[in-house]
Every structure is written in structure tokens, then in C-alpha cells.
Design a protein around this motif. Structure first.
Motif, PDB file in Angstrom:
ATOM      1  N   GLN A 150      57.005  51.404  -2.296  1.00 53.72           N
ATOM      2  CA  GLN A 150      58.042  50.925  -1.697  1.00 53.72           C
ATOM      3  C   GLN A 150      59.433  51.366  -2.305  1.00 53.72           C
ATOM      4  N   THR A 151      59.489  51.510  -3.627  1.00 55.14           N
ATOM      5  CA  THR A 151      60.783  52.126  -4.119  1.00 55.14           C
ATOM      6  C   THR A 151      60.867  53.590  -3.787  1.00 55.14           C
ATOM      7  N   LEU A 152      59.852  54.327  -3.377  1.00 58.87           N
ATOM      8  CA  LEU A 152      59.967  55.743  -2.870  1.00 58.87           C
ATOM      9  C   LEU A 152      60.509  55.789  -1.295  1.00 58.87           C
ATOM     10  N   THR A 153      59.833  54.846  -0.801  1.00 54.57           N
ATOM     11  CA  THR A 153      60.127  54.533   0.545  1.00 54.57           C
ATOM     12  C   THR A 153      61.689  54.444   0.709  1.00 54.57           C
ATOM     13  N   ASP A 154      62.144  53.335   0.084  1.00 53.51           N
ATOM     14  CA  ASP A 154      63.639  52.816  -0.056  1.00 53.51           C
ATOM     15  C   ASP A 154      64.556  54.211  -0.155  1.00 53.51           C
ATOM     16  N   VAL A 155      64.064  54.706  -1.329  1.00 51.48           N
ATOM     17  CA  VAL A 155      65.068  55.917  -1.474  1.00 51.48           C
ATOM     18  C   VAL A 155      64.952  56.884  -0.309  1.00 51.48           C
ATOM     19  N   ILE A 156      64.098  57.399   0.215  1.00 53.07           N
ATOM     20  CA  ILE A 156      64.042  58.285   1.381  1.00 53.07           C
ATOM     21  C   ILE A 156      64.710  57.732   2.629  1.00 53.07           C
ATOM     22  N   GLN A 157      64.441  56.353   2.781  1.00 48.80           N
ATOM     23  CA  GLN A 157      65.363  55.756   3.835  1.00 48.80           C
ATOM     24  C   GLN A 157      66.735  55.807   3.801  1.00 48.80           C
ATOM     25  N   ALA A 158      67.093  55.169   2.452  1.00 50.12           N
ATOM     26  CA  ALA A 158      68.635  55.447   2.072  1.00 50.12           C
ATOM     27  C   ALA A 158      69.082  56.821   2.029  1.00 50.12           C
ATOM     28  N   ARG A 159      68.219  57.598   1.618  1.00 53.08           N
ATOM     29  CA  ARG A 159      68.977  59.144   1.818  1.00 53.08           C
ATOM     30  C   ARG A 159      69.166  59.634   3.217  1.00 53.08           C
ATOM     31  N   ALA A 160      68.103  59.297   4.124  1.00 52.66           N
ATOM     32  CA  ALA A 160      68.143  59.593   5.729  1.00 52.66           C
ATOM     33  C   ALA A 160      69.330  58.753   6.147  1.00 52.66           C
ATOM     34  N   SER A 161      69.601  57.458   6.070  1.00 49.93           N
ATOM     35  CA  SER A 161      70.930  56.701   6.279  1.00 49.93           C
ATOM     36  C   SER A 161      72.417  57.492   5.881  1.00 49.93           C
ATOM     37  N   ALA A 162      72.056  57.839   4.636  1.00 44.00           N
ATOM     38  CA  ALA A 162      73.318  58.316   4.002  1.00 44.00           C
ATOM     39  C   ALA A 162      73.679  59.879   4.405  1.00 44.00           C
ATOM     40  N   THR A 163      72.708  60.527   4.834  1.00 46.96           N
ATOM     41  CA  THR A 163      73.046  61.896   5.511  1.00 46.96           C
ATOM     42  C   THR A 163      73.225  61.888   6.976  1.00 46.96           C
ATOM     43  N   ASP A 179      86.238  54.509   8.461  1.00 46.57           N
ATOM     44  CA  ASP A 179      85.472  55.341   8.173  1.00 46.57           C
ATOM     45  C   ASP A 179      84.943  55.744   6.713  1.00 46.57           C
ATOM     46  N   ILE A 180      85.940  55.871   6.035  1.00 45.69           N
ATOM     47  CA  ILE A 180      85.588  55.965   4.453  1.00 45.69           C
ATOM     48  C   ILE A 180      84.685  55.117   3.905  1.00 45.69           C
ATOM     49  N   LYS A 181      84.957  53.751   4.217  1.00 43.46           N
ATOM     50  CA  LYS A 181      84.105  52.459   4.019  1.00 43.46           C
ATOM     51  C   LYS A 181      82.958  52.533   4.354  1.00 43.46           C
ATOM     52  N   LYS A 182      82.450  53.005   5.662  1.00 42.84           N
ATOM     53  CA  LYS A 182      81.221  53.097   6.169  1.00 42.84           C
ATOM     54  C   LYS A 182      80.516  54.145   5.545  1.00 42.84           C
ATOM     55  N   PHE A 183      81.150  55.429   5.267  1.00 35.49           N
ATOM     56  CA  PHE A 183      80.431  56.512   4.444  1.00 35.49           C
ATOM     57  C   PHE A 183      80.062  56.061   3.163  1.00 35.49           C
ATOM     58  N   ASP A 184      81.187  55.221   2.451  1.00 31.20           N
ATOM     59  CA  ASP A 184      80.834  54.769   1.174  1.00 31.20           C
ATOM     60  C   ASP A 184      79.738  53.848   1.072  1.00 31.20           C
ATOM     61  N   GLN A 185      79.497  52.976   1.834  1.00 29.96           N
ATOM     62  CA  GLN A 185      78.656  52.122   1.897  1.00 29.96           C
ATOM     63  C   GLN A 185      77.215  52.645   2.026  1.00 29.96           C
ATOM     64  N   ALA A 186      77.091  53.677   2.907  1.00 27.15           N
ATOM     65  CA  ALA A 186      75.920  54.291   3.139  1.00 27.15           C
ATOM     66  C   ALA A 186      75.492  55.074   1.790  1.00 27.15           C
ATOM     67  N   GLN A 187      76.586  55.711   1.192  1.00 26.32           N
ATOM     68  CA  GLN A 187      76.324  56.424  -0.207  1.00 26.32           C
ATOM     69  C   GLN A 187      75.739  55.482  -1.144  1.00 26.32           C
ATOM     70  N   GLY A 188      76.496  54.360  -1.182  1.00 30.42           N
ATOM     71  CA  GLY A 188      76.176  53.324  -2.074  1.00 30.42           C
ATOM     72  C   GLY A 188      74.835  52.623  -2.046  1.00 30.42           C
ATOM     73  N   GLN A 189      74.276  52.695  -0.793  1.00 31.89           N
ATOM     74  CA  GLN A 189      72.713  52.179  -0.693  1.00 31.89           C
ATOM     75  C   GLN A 189      71.993  53.060  -1.079  1.00 31.89           C
ATOM     76  N   LEU A 190      72.087  54.480  -1.160  1.00 31.39           N
ATOM     77  CA  LEU A 190      71.604  55.548  -1.685  1.00 31.39           C
ATOM     78  C   LEU A 190      71.430  55.372  -3.209  1.00 31.39           C
ATOM     79  N   THR A 191      72.840  55.259  -3.782  1.00 31.91           N
ATOM     80  CA  THR A 191      73.033  55.113  -5.207  1.00 31.91           C
ATOM     81  C   THR A 191      72.025  53.912  -5.687  1.00 31.91           C
ATOM     82  N   GLY A 192      72.082  52.673  -5.104  1.00 30.87           N
ATOM     83  CA  GLY A 192      71.149  51.518  -5.430  1.00 30.87           C
ATOM     84  C   GLY A 192      69.650  51.858  -5.407  1.00 30.87           C
ATOM     85  N   SER A 193      69.293  52.633  -4.505  1.00 35.09           N
ATOM     86  CA  SER A 193      68.041  53.118  -4.415  1.00 35.09           C
ATOM     87  C   SER A 193      67.495  53.749  -5.668  1.00 35.09           C
ATOM     88  N   LEU A 194      68.343  54.716  -5.937  1.00 32.62           N
ATOM     89  CA  LEU A 194      68.192  55.605  -6.943  1.00 32.62           C
ATOM     90  C   LEU A 194      68.017  54.926  -8.296  1.00 32.62           C
TER      91      LEU A 194
END
Length: 196
Positions: free
Chosen positions: A66-79, A92-107
Motif C-alpha cells: 500500500q505504501t508503494l501504491t500510494d507513492v506511485i499514485q501521488a507521483r501520477a497526480s503530481a505530474t 494555480d500555485i496552490k493546486k500545484f503545491d498541494q499535489a506536490q505536497g501529497q507526493l512529499t507526504g507519500s515519500l
């Protein structure tokens, strides 16, 4: 005749000021766009490291799927979020930053999970990827700070008189900043009791 000369002189001065501020605004807007490209490049580097990191971690037989799946999904969302540098609104900056923040959290959750696997922590490929990821996170922070400086310079310029008149005439609009995430002013609670 004197009135015509005065009007022409005023027109010449006004157009000179307008031209100078217009050119300055163009330069500063382009500086913001260039710095945005540097921010995206840093995030892209992080995104490019993640598949190698996930592959290395998958080698550990019992690693939490599940941890790996979360990272993969967060990466897809961020990119998936692409912003037009000419329209970098605060939303727009806030949306971009939130998606990157989800990836940071998953990592972060991935790295906490790694603590349970001493073989993985001693894996040379994994430690090399972690060093690259840490360096990339530092680059991201540096580029975000530089972006905010460029935005500040641009936003200040278009709000000053008489440049603000030119800015309104030609549609120059404020750009958004990267801001800290809500709650980031509080230190996270770390609990080592759950690790083996």
C-alpha cells in the motif's frame, strides 16, 4: 503654440515612462517564467527518481504494498498538473503545491516504512537514490525561494506608480507565491515505538 509644446512634452514624457515601465515589466515577467521552469525542472528530477526508488524498494519481499501504491499514485497526480507560466495565479500555485505536497507526504511515509527493513537501508542502490532525493529536495526548496523572489520583484513593479497604470493598460497581473502548508509551523511528532 506654447500649449501645443507643453502637450507634446507631456505626451513625450508619459510615453517614455510608459515604455520604460512596460519593457521592465516584460523583463520581470520573463524572469518569473524562467524561474518557474527551474522549479518544474527540480520537481521533474524528483519525479524521475521515484520509479528507481520504488523498484529498489519492491525488491524487499515483505515491503508494504500500500505504501508503494500510494507513492506511485501521488507521483501520477503530481505530474499531471501542468501550469502555464503566463497564468501563475495564487490558486494555480496552490493546486500545484498541494499535489506536490501529497507526493512529499507519500515519500515521507515510504521512508518511515524503510526503517523496518535493515537490509534495504544497507542496500547501496537505495542509499544512493536517497542521497540523490535529498539533494533534489534541497534544489526544489532553493528554486521555490528564487521563484518567490522573482514574483516579488515582478508584483512590486506592477503595483508601483506610474508602472501600475501601464500594467493595467497592458493586462499585467499579479503572480502567485509558494506558501508554506498549513500547520508547517509546528514540529511533527515522531514516534519510534512502532519500529522494530
Amino acid at each position: 503654440m506654447k500649449n501645443i509644446v507643453r502637450i507634446l512634452a507631456l505626451f513625450f514624457i508619459a510615453s517614455s515612462l510608459s515604455s520604460c515601465s512596460y519593457n521592465s515589466m516584460i523583463e520581470k515577467r520573463e524572469a518569473v517564467s524562467k524561474q518557474w521552469a527551474n522549479v518544474e525542472s527540480s520537481y521533474q528530477r524528483r519525479s524521475d527518481l521515484i520509479p528507481n526508488l520504488v523498484s529498489t524498494v519492491k525488491g524487499e519481499a515483505n515491503f508494504e504494498q500500500q505504501t508503494l501504491t500510494d507513492v506511485i499514485q501521488a507521483r501520477a497526480s503530481a505530474t499531471s498538473i501542468k501550469l502555464d507560466p503566463s497564468k501563475l495565479s495564487p490558486d494555480d500555485i496552490k493546486k500545484f503545491d498541494q499535489a506536490q505536497g501529497q507526493l512529499t507526504g507519500s515519500l515521507s511515509r515510504l521512508l518511515v516504512s524503510v526503517e523496518k527493513y535493515p537490509d534495504l537501508k544497507s542496500n547501496e542502490a537505495f542509499t544512493g537514490l536517497m542521497a540523490q532525493l535529498e539533494g533534489t529536495e534541497n534544489r526544489i526548496n532553493t528554486e521555490r525561494n528564487r521563484f518567490n523572489e522573482a514574483v516579488n520583484d515582478y508584483n512590486t513593479t506592477i503595483q508601483k506608480f506610474p508602472a501600475n497604470i501601464t500594467a493595467r493598460m497592458f493586462g499585467f497581473q499579479e503572480k502567485g507565491y509558494f506558501e508554506s502548508a498549513p500547520g508547517s509551523d509546528k514540529a511533527p511528532t515522531v514516534n519510534f515505538n512502532n519500529t522494530k
